[in-house]
Design a protein around this motif. Structure first.
Motif, PDB file in Angstrom:
ATOM      1  N   PHE A 167      -1.399  17.676  13.694  1.00 44.75           N
ATOM      2  CA  PHE A 167      -2.232  18.424  14.622  1.00 44.75           C
ATOM      3  C   PHE A 167      -1.409  18.907  15.813  1.00 44.75           C
ATOM      4  CE2 PHE A 167      -5.256  18.399  18.226  1.00 44.75           C
ATOM      5  CZ  PHE A 167      -6.132  19.353  17.755  1.00 44.75           C
ATOM      6  N   ILE A 168      -0.599  17.983  16.364  1.00 38.53           N
ATOM      7  CA  ILE A 168       0.222  18.351  17.519  1.00 38.53           C
ATOM      8  C   ILE A 168       1.212  19.439  17.139  1.00 38.53           C
ATOM      9  CG2 ILE A 168       1.958  17.489  19.136  1.00 38.53           C
ATOM     10  CD1 ILE A 168      -0.612  16.364  19.870  1.00 38.53           C
ATOM     11  N   ILE A 193       0.859  -1.192   0.000  1.00 38.65           N
ATOM     12  CA  ILE A 193       0.000   0.000   0.000  1.00 38.65           C
ATOM     13  C   ILE A 193       0.887   1.230   0.000  1.00 38.65           C
ATOM     14  CG2 ILE A 193      -1.874   1.153   1.198  1.00 38.65           C
ATOM     15  CD1 ILE A 193      -2.154  -1.529   2.795  1.00 38.65           C
ATOM     16  N   PRO A 194       0.671   2.161  -0.924  1.00 41.21           N
ATOM     17  CA  PRO A 194       1.440   3.403  -0.859  1.00 41.21           C
ATOM     18  C   PRO A 194       1.112   4.135   0.447  1.00 41.21           C
ATOM     19  CG  PRO A 194      -0.315   3.570  -2.477  1.00 41.21           C
ATOM     20  CD  PRO A 194      -0.298   2.152  -2.015  1.00 41.21           C
ATOM     21  N   LEU A 219      -1.897   7.298   7.851  1.00 43.35           N
ATOM     22  CA  LEU A 219      -2.639   8.566   7.843  1.00 43.35           C
ATOM     23  C   LEU A 219      -3.062   8.969   9.250  1.00 43.35           C
ATOM     24  CD1 LEU A 219      -4.827   8.182   4.651  1.00 43.35           C
ATOM     25  CD2 LEU A 219      -2.832   9.638   4.987  1.00 43.35           C
ATOM     26  N   LYS A 220      -3.500   7.981  10.045  1.00 47.26           N
ATOM     27  CA  LYS A 220      -3.942   8.291  11.411  1.00 47.26           C
ATOM     28  C   LYS A 220      -2.812   8.942  12.200  1.00 47.26           C
ATOM     29  CE  LYS A 220      -7.717   5.088  12.293  1.00 47.26           C
ATOM     30  NZ  LYS A 220      -8.099   3.789  12.823  1.00 47.26           N
ATOM     31  N   ARG A 278      -1.940   6.319   1.249  1.00 46.37           N
ATOM     32  CA  ARG A 278      -3.296   5.778   1.292  1.00 46.37           C
ATOM     33  C   ARG A 278      -3.484   4.812   2.446  1.00 46.37           C
ATOM     34  NH1 ARG A 278      -3.627   4.041  -4.572  1.00 46.37           N
ATOM     35  NH2 ARG A 278      -3.801   2.016  -3.584  1.00 46.37           N
ATOM     36  N   ASP A 279      -2.404   4.618   3.209  1.00 43.86           N
ATOM     37  CA  ASP A 279      -2.464   3.642   4.286  1.00 43.86           C
ATOM     38  C   ASP A 279      -3.116   4.272   5.512  1.00 43.86           C
ATOM     39  OD1 ASP A 279      -2.004   1.949   6.419  1.00 43.86           O
ATOM     40  OD2 ASP A 279      -0.185   1.135   5.483  1.00 43.86           O
ATOM     41  N   ILE A 280      -4.232   3.700   5.931  1.00 50.04           N
ATOM     42  CA  ILE A 280      -4.980   4.286   7.038  1.00 50.04           C
ATOM     43  C   ILE A 280      -4.128   4.404   8.287  1.00 50.04           C
ATOM     44  CG2 ILE A 280      -6.865   3.863   8.636  1.00 50.04           C
ATOM     45  CD1 ILE A 280      -8.470   2.833   6.363  1.00 50.04           C
ATOM     46  N   ARG A 281      -3.340   3.325   8.552  1.00 52.99           N
ATOM     47  CA  ARG A 281      -2.512   3.356   9.763  1.00 52.99           C
ATOM     48  C   ARG A 281      -1.560   4.528   9.734  1.00 52.99           C
ATOM     49  NH1 ARG A 281      -0.734  -2.665   8.782  1.00 52.99           N
ATOM     50  NH2 ARG A 281      -0.672  -1.649   6.756  1.00 52.99           N
ATOM     51  N   GLN A 289      -2.352  13.097  13.344  1.00 58.17           N
ATOM     52  CA  GLN A 289      -2.177  13.478  14.750  1.00 58.17           C
ATOM     53  C   GLN A 289      -0.897  14.262  14.936  1.00 58.17           C
ATOM     54  OE1 GLN A 289      -3.510  10.768  17.841  1.00 58.17           O
ATOM     55  NE2 GLN A 289      -3.757   9.252  16.233  1.00 58.17           N
TER      56      GLN A 289
END
Lengths: 394, 409, 253
Positions: free
Chosen positions: B31-32, B14-15, B23-24, B18-21, B28
Motif C-alpha cells: 500500500f505504501i 507456515i508457508p 500478510l499484514k 498464508r502467514d497472517i503476520r 501495508q
C-alpha cells in the motif's frame, strides 16, 4: 351478563377544544407569553408590509420569465434541447414505475413531483417548457399506473436506476459528431448534475476510506485518516480552485480535462472525505458481535464486510447521507467562482447583461427560492426516511 | 481425516503466503509503495507541467515586493512583501471568523431557545428563520447581502441608529473603544495584579499542602494542583479584580474612551468602520451559521430526555432550577461538539469572501497566484493555514470530550 | 443422567498450556485439556474466570498468546488457511444470538453454506428449512430476526451454526440473555443435539442441563481449571472450596 358489571363510563373532565381554547393555551397562557405574542405580531406586521410592498410594487420580476430557459439549462444549444427532455422522460418512467412498485415514501415523493409538474403547467410565464412538462407528467402518471403491484419488476427497476446515471451523462453529452460540450451545460441542469455526480462518485471512495480508517493495519489507517482530516480541514472553494488550477499541472501529457469534469473531480474528492466520516459513524454503530458471528460461520474479512457490516452500516447512515447530499447540493453553487455557469453563475451572467443590471435582489431571491424548494423537500424526505428506519428496524 | 485415529498436526511451518503476520506487513508495504508511486508520478507530472508553463518552484518571491493594494485589514503598503500581504489576509480571516462566531452564537442560541418556546407564534417564527437560512446556499446569501449593501443610501443620507451607529453605502460606522495615555500604566497595574495573584496562590497552595493538610493520609490529601485551583478561584480572582479597579482610578487618565463616528466633509471619521464587503460577509456567515447553531441548541436541549426533567420536577425543583441545575449541565456536553464543528465551518466558509472581493487569506492567496504564478506553494500555504485552524479546534474538541467522558455522563 | 453412547476415544480438541492476556490482565493461565469426539463438556465458573475467553480461543475469535490448540488435527496458528478451515469445522452460538438483523432468518442460515461451502442456493435453502424444522420454527423462516422471540432467535442462531455442518459446537452462555420462559425451548434443542452425537462445549450456568447432559464439567476460576469431573462427582463430591461455594450458590436458585 358481564356487560352489566361495567360501571358507567367515566368521561375525562372538561376537555373543551376549539380556536379560543387553542389561542389561550398556545399564545396567551402566561403574562410574558402575551407580551411576546404582541411583540411578535408587531414585528411580523412590519416585516410582511415591507416584503410585500417590495415584492408587488418595487421589484421588477420581468427578468425571471424572460430568462427562465437560461436559468434551467444555461447555454445548452436550443436545437439539442430534446436531449434534456429525453433524460427527463427516462427519469419520469423510472420514477413512475418505482412509485407503482414501492408504496410509501417513494410514492409520496412521486406524487409531490407530479404536483410540481402540474403547477409548472399552470404558471402563466412558463410557456417555453410547458410542452415538455406536460409530456413528463403524463409519462410519470402512466408508468405509475403500469408499475402498480408489479413486484417482480423490482430488480429491473433497480438496474434501471443504476444505468440511468451513465445514460443521462451520455444522453446529455451525445456521441459521435453530434455532441454538446460540457462547457455548454449550465443552469439548474448543471447544478443537479454536479450534485448527483458528487454524491454518486464519492460513494465508493468514501466507503473505502471509512473502512481504511477503521483498518487494523496502521499504514492504511493513517493514510486514510490523513486524507479525511486534511480534506475536511480546508474549505471546498480551495479544493475547487486546486482542481481548476493544479489538476492541469498534475495531469500527464497533453490530455486535458475540461472545467466541468475538473469541478466534478474536486467535488468528488471533497465529498468522499465527508462520506467516509458518515459511513464510519455507521460502522461504529455495528456491534462487535456481528463481525464475530460472521467470522464464526467462516466468512473471510472481505465477505463479512460486504454481506454483514456494510449493509447494516449504510442503512443506518441513510439520513446522514441525505443530509450530505443536501449540503453538497448547496455547495455546488461555489463552482461559479471557477467560471462554471451553474444556477448562481448563470444568475451573475444574466445580471451582467445591460438589460437586467441592478436586479440583483430579484435574481438572487429567485435562485434562492429554487435552492430552498429542493433542499427543503430533501430534508423533509430525510426526516421521513429517518422515521421509517426507526419503526421497522430490520 | 475421519479414519485417522491419532490426530496429526498439519505442518508446524507456515508457508509465508498464508502467514497472517507476514500478510499484514506485506499488504501495508504494498500500500505504501502504491502511495509513493502515485506521489512520484504526480511529482514528475508536476515538474513537467511547470516546465511547460515556464515556471519553477521557488519560494523567494515571498520576500519580494507585492505591488498590489489590499482594500482593508491591518496597514499594508504595496511596497511591502507578499508574505506580509498573506499575513494581512490571515488577520482578516481571523477577524471576520471570530466576530462571525460571536454573532452566530448569540443569534443561534436565541433562535434555538425560541424554537422550544411555549409560545406557538415565537416557535413558528424561529423555525421559519432556521429553515429559510439553512436551506439557501451561503454564497447566495452573501452576494445578496452585498447587493443590499450597495444600494444603501449615500453618506449624506446615512441611516442612523441612536446617533452613534451609521449605515450607508460605504459600510457601517460604529463607536469604538480607544486606548488613551492612561492605557499603558493601567496595563502595568494589570500585570502587577497577575503576578501578585500568582504569588499569593502558590503560597497559599504550598501552605495548605504542606501544613494545613499535612496530617491527612496521601490519598485523602487534596493534590497540589487542586489546591492551586482552589486558590485561583477564591483568592486570585478577587486580588486581580481589586488591583484592576484600583489601577483604573490611579492612572492619570481613564484608560479607554468611546470614539463616536462623526460626519465630516469626506465622510465619517472616528469610530470603527466595517466595509460593505466585510459587513455582507459577516451578516451572511453569522446568519447562515446561526440557523445551524439554533438546531444544535434545540436538539441538545431536547436530548436531555423528558424523563430527566420530570425526575427533577418530582424532586421538587422549581422550573428555573430544573433548567439551571439539570437541563443545561446535561445539554452542554451534547451541544459543544457539534457547536465547535459549526464554528469550524464558519471559519472555512469565510473563504467565500472571494465572491465579493473581501481580502481574506484565500483571496489574497489568489491575487498572489495571479501575480507570481507560484500556485503550488501558495496553495500549500493556504491549506496549511486552514489546517492549523481546524487541527487546533479538533485538538480542543478531543481534550474537551476526554474531560467530559472522564467526568462521566 | 444418560450414558453418552456417542463418546469415542479420538481426541478432537487438544489444548496445551494455553495462555492469554488482555493487556496486562492474565485471563487464561495455562489451560491443558483434551476433548474427545462426541464429548459434551460443560464449562462453568464465576464471571471473569476466563471461561468464555477459553471457548472463543478454540475458533480463534480470541488469539491465544502461548501454548498450542489443535482442533481436528489442525493447529491454530497464524496460518490464514488453518483459521478458515477451523472456523468451518467449529460452529458457535453466542449469548446475544448475533443474528444478522438485515437478513431474513433463512438467509441468516444459508449465508455461510452458500458463501463459504459454495453450496447451491437451492440446496442451502432446503437444508436450512430442514434445520428450522428440526428446531421447530419452520414457520419463521421468512421473517426477520427482530420479528421473532428471543428463544426463537437463539434457535435460528443454532440452526445457522449447524448449517455449516460443523464437527464441534461451541455455546457461549446461550441462555443467559433469554427470558426465563424461553430458556427451556433452547435447552431442549441443545439436548436433542447432544443426543445426536455432536461434540459440544457449553459455557452455561444451567446446572440442571449440565447434570443431565454433560460427560464432564470443568470449573474455571481466575484463568485456571480448578476442578473437572463427571457431573455426579462434581455436584455430589466437589473437592475445592471455591467449587463448593459456587455449587451452593447456583443451586439456591
Amino acid at each position: 351478563m358481564e356487560n352489566l358489571t361495567f360501571t358507567q363510563e367515566v368521561k375525562p373532565p372538561d376537555t373543551k377544544k376549539g380556536p379560543v381554547k387553542w389561542l389561550k393555551d398556545n399564545l396567551f397562557n402566561t403574562w410574558y407569553n402575551t407580551i411576546l405574542t404582541c411583540l411578535a405580531l408587531v414585528f411580523l406586521f412590519f416585516v410582511f408590509r415591507g416584503v410585500l410592498t417590495w415584492v408587488f410594487t418595487q421589484a421588477n420580476w420581468q427578468v425571471i420569465p424572460a430568462n427562465l430557459q437560461i436559468f434551467s439549462i444555461g447555454p445548452y444549444p436550443l436545437e439539442q434541447i430534446w436531449r434534456v427532455s429525453y433524460v427527463i422522460y427516462g427519469l419520469a418512467v423510472l420514477l413512475g414505475l418505482s412509485a407503482g412498485i414501492w408504496n410509501g415514501l417513494t410514492r409520496q415523493i412521486t406524487v409531490v413531483i407530479g404536483c410540481l409538474g402540474a403547477i409548472i403547467l399552470l404558471l402563466p410565464f412558463a410557456t417555453s417548457i410547458r410542452e415538455q412538462t406536460l409530456i413528463a407528467t403524463v409519462i410519470l402518471a402512466v408508468s405509475f399506473a403500469i408499475g402498480r403491484n408489479k413486484d417482480n419488476w423490482k430488480q429491473w427497476v433497480v438496474v434501471g436506476w443504476v444505468l440511468s446515471f451513465p445514460w443521462t451523462m451520455m444522453m446529455l453529452h451525445g456521441f459521435g459528431a453530434d455532441t454538446v460540450s460540457t462547457t455548454l451545460w449550465g443552469g439548474l441542469l448543471l447544478t443537479l448534475i454536479l450534485a448527483a455526480v458528487g454524491i454518486v462518485a464519492c460513494f465508493p471512495l468514501g466507503v473505502l476510506l471509512a473502512l481504511g480508517r477503521r483498518s487494523q493495519l496502521p499504514a492504511i489507517k493513517w493514510v486514510s485518516t490523513v486524507y479525511i482530516e486534511t480534506v475536511r480541514g480546508v474549505p471546498l472553494i480551495a479544493i475547487l480552485f486546486m482542481g481548476n488550477v493544479l489538476l492541469p499541472i498534475f495531469m500527464a501529457g497533453d490530455f486535458q480535462l475540461d472545467k466541468v469534469i475538473r469541478a466534478m473531480i474536486a467535488l468528488t474528492l471533497f465529498s468522499a472525505a465527508y462520506m467516509a466520516e458518515n459511513v464510519r459513524g455507521g460502522l461504529q454503530a455495528i456491534p462487535q458481535g456481528q463481525v464475530e458471528a460472521a467470522q464464526a460461520v467462516g466468512l473471510t474479512y472481505p465477505k463479512a464486510t460486504l454481506f454483514i457490516v456494510l449493509p447494516q452500516a449504510l442503512r443506518a447512515v441513510i439520513p446522514a447521507i441525505v443530509g450530505q447530499f443536501i449540503s453538497l447540493f448547496k455547495d455546488t453553487s461555489l463552482v461559479a467562482i471557477i467560471g462554471l455557469l451553474d444556477l448562481l453563475g448563470i444568475g451573475r451572467s444574466v445580471l451582467g447583461n445591460s438589460e437586467w443590471t441592478g436586479l440583483q435582489a430579484e435574481v438572487f431571491l429567485f435562485i434562492a427560492l429554487i435552492y430552498f424548494i429542493f433542499t427543503y423537500a430533501m430534508s423533509h424526505v430525510s426526516q421521513k426516511i429517518e422515521a421509517d428506519l426507526g419503526v421497522g428496524k430490520h | 481425516m475421519m479414519e485417522d485415529n491419532s490426530p496429526k498436526v498439519i505442518s508446524d511451518k507456515i508457508p509465508f503466503y498464508r502467514d497472517i503476520r507476514f500478510l499484514k506487513v506485506f499488504f501495508q508495504i504494498l500500500f505504501i509503495i502504491g502511495i509513493i508511486l502515485l506521489a512520484v508520478f504526480l511529482y514528475s507530472n508536476m515538474l513537467n507541467g511547470l516546465s511547460k508553463q515556464g515556471t519553477e518552484l521557488d519560494l523567494t518571491f515571498l520576500n519580494s515586493e507585492a505591488g498590489f493594494e489590499l482594500s482593508e485589514g491591518i496597514d499594508f503598503d504595496p511596497s511591502e512583501t507578499f508574505l506580509k500581504a498573506f499575513w494581512v489576509g490571515i488577520v482578516n480571516t481571523l477577524k471576520v471568523s471570530i466576530l462571525g462566531i460571536f454573532c452566530a452564537t448569540v443569534i443561534g442560541f436565541f433562535f434555538g431557545i425560541a424554537r422550544l418556546s411555549s409560545n406557538w407564534l415565537i416557535r413558528q417564527i424561529a423555525s421559519v428563520y432556521v429553515e429559510c437560512f439553512r436551506n439557501i446556499p451561503l454564497v447566495l446569501q452573501i452576494v445578496f447581502w452585498y447587493a443590499i449593501m450597495l444600494v444603501l443610501p449615500g453618506v449624506g443620507e446615512s441611516i442612523s441608529l441612536f446617533d452613534s451607529i451609521f449605515i450607508n453605502v460605504q459600510g457601517v460606522y460604529l463607536p469604538s473603544l480607544e486606548g488613551t495615555a492612561g492605557l499603558i500604566p493601567w496595563v502595568w497595574y494589570l500585570l502587577a495584579g497577575i503576578i501578585l495573584a500568582i504569588i499569593v496562590v502558590l503560597g497559599l497552595a504550598a501552605y495548605r499542602y504542606f501544613f494545613q493538610f499535612r496530617e491527612l493520609h496521601e490519598t485523602d490529601r487534596p493534590s497540589f494542583i487542586s489546591n492551586i485551583i482552589f486558590g485561583a478561584k477564591w483568592v486570585a480572582a478577587p486580588i486581580f479584580l481589586a488591583v484592576a479597579i484600583v489601577g483604573w482610578f490611579l492612572t492619570p487618565e481613564v484608560p479607554f474612551e468611546l470614539l463616536q463616528p462623526e460626519l465630516q466633509r469626506f465622510g465619517f471619521v472616528g469610530g470603527m468602520n466595517f466595509s460593505p464587503e466585510f459587513t455582507a460577509l459577516l451578516i451572511g456567515l453569522a446568519v447562515y451559521t446561526s440557523a445551524f447553531i439554533a438546531e444544535v441548541v434545540r436538539s441538545g436541549i431536547q436530548a436531555v430526555v423528558k424523563g430527566q426533567r420530570e425526575a427533577a420536577r418530582s424532586v421538587g425543583l422549581k422550573e428555573s432550577q430544573v433548567l439551571r441545575l439539570v437541563v443545561i449541565p446535561q445539554a452542554i456536553p451534547v451541544i459543544v461538539p457539534p457547536l465547535t464543528s459549526q464554528y469550524l465551518n464558519l471559519a472555512k466558509n469565510s473563504s467565500l469572501a472571494i465572491f465579493i472581493g473581501f481580502p481574506d487569506l484565500f483571496q489574497v492567496g489568489e491575487i498572489m497566484m495571479a501575480q507570481t504564478g507560484q500556485s503550488i506553494p501558495i496553495f500549500a500555504m493556504i491549506m496549511v493555514s486552514y489546517l492549523i485552524m481546524s487541527l487546533t479546534t479538533s485538538a480542543f474538541m478531543n481534550w474537551y470530550n476526554h474531560r467530559i467522558t472522564r467526568i462521566g455522563r | 443422567m444418560t450414558e453418552n453412547e456417542n463418546i469415542t476415544n479420538d481426541p478432537i480438541i487438544i489444548c496445551e498450556d494455553v495462555h492469554k492476556w488482555f493487556d496486562d490482565f492474565h485471563v487464561l493461565k495455562g489451560i491443558t485439556t483434551t476433548f474427545k469426539k462426541g464429548e459434551r463438556a460443560v464449562i462453568c465458573g464465576p464471571s471473569g474466570s476466563g471461561k468464555s475467553t477459553f471457548i472463543r480461543t478454540i475458533n480463534r475469535l480470541e488469539e491465544h498468546q502461548r501454548g498450542t490448540i489443535i482442533v481436528d488435527g489442525i493447529e491454530l496458528s497464524n496460518d490464514l488457511r488453518n483459521i478458515n478451515l477451523i472456523r468451518q469445522e467449529v460452529g458457535m452460538v453466542f449469548q446475544q444470538f448475533n443474528l444478522f438483523p438485515h437478513l431474513t432468518n433463512i438467509k441468516n442460515i444459508t449465508l455461510g453454506p452458500i458463501q463459504v461451502r459454495k453450496m447451491s442456493k437451492k440446496a442451502a435453502e432446503e437444508a436450512a428449512l430442514a434445520l428450522l424444522e428440526r428446531m421447530d420454527i419452520a414457520d419463521q423462516a421468512y421473517k426477520y430476526p427482530a420479528e421473532i422471540s428471543g428463544g426463537q432467535q437463539q434457535r435460528v442462531a443454532i440452526a445457522r451454526a449447524l448449517a455449516m455442518e460443523p464437527k464441534i459446537m461451541l455455546f457461549d452462555e446461550p441462555t443467559s440473555a433469554l427470558d426465563p420462559e424461553m430458556i427451556s425451548e433452547v435447552l431442549d434443542v441443545m439436548r436433542e443435539l447432544a443426543h445426536s452425537g455432536m461434540t459440544m462445549l457449553v459455557v452455561t450456568h444451567e446446572m440442571g442441563f449440565a447434570r443431565e447432559v454433560a460427560d464432564r464439567i470443568m470449573f474455571f476460576d481466575e484463568g485456571v481449571v480448578i476442578e473437572e469431573a463427571a457431573p455426579a462427582d462434581f455436584f455430589d463430591n466437589p473437592q475445592h472450596e471455591r467449587t463448593k461455594l459456587f455449587i451452593s450458590q447456583t443451586l439456591q436458585h
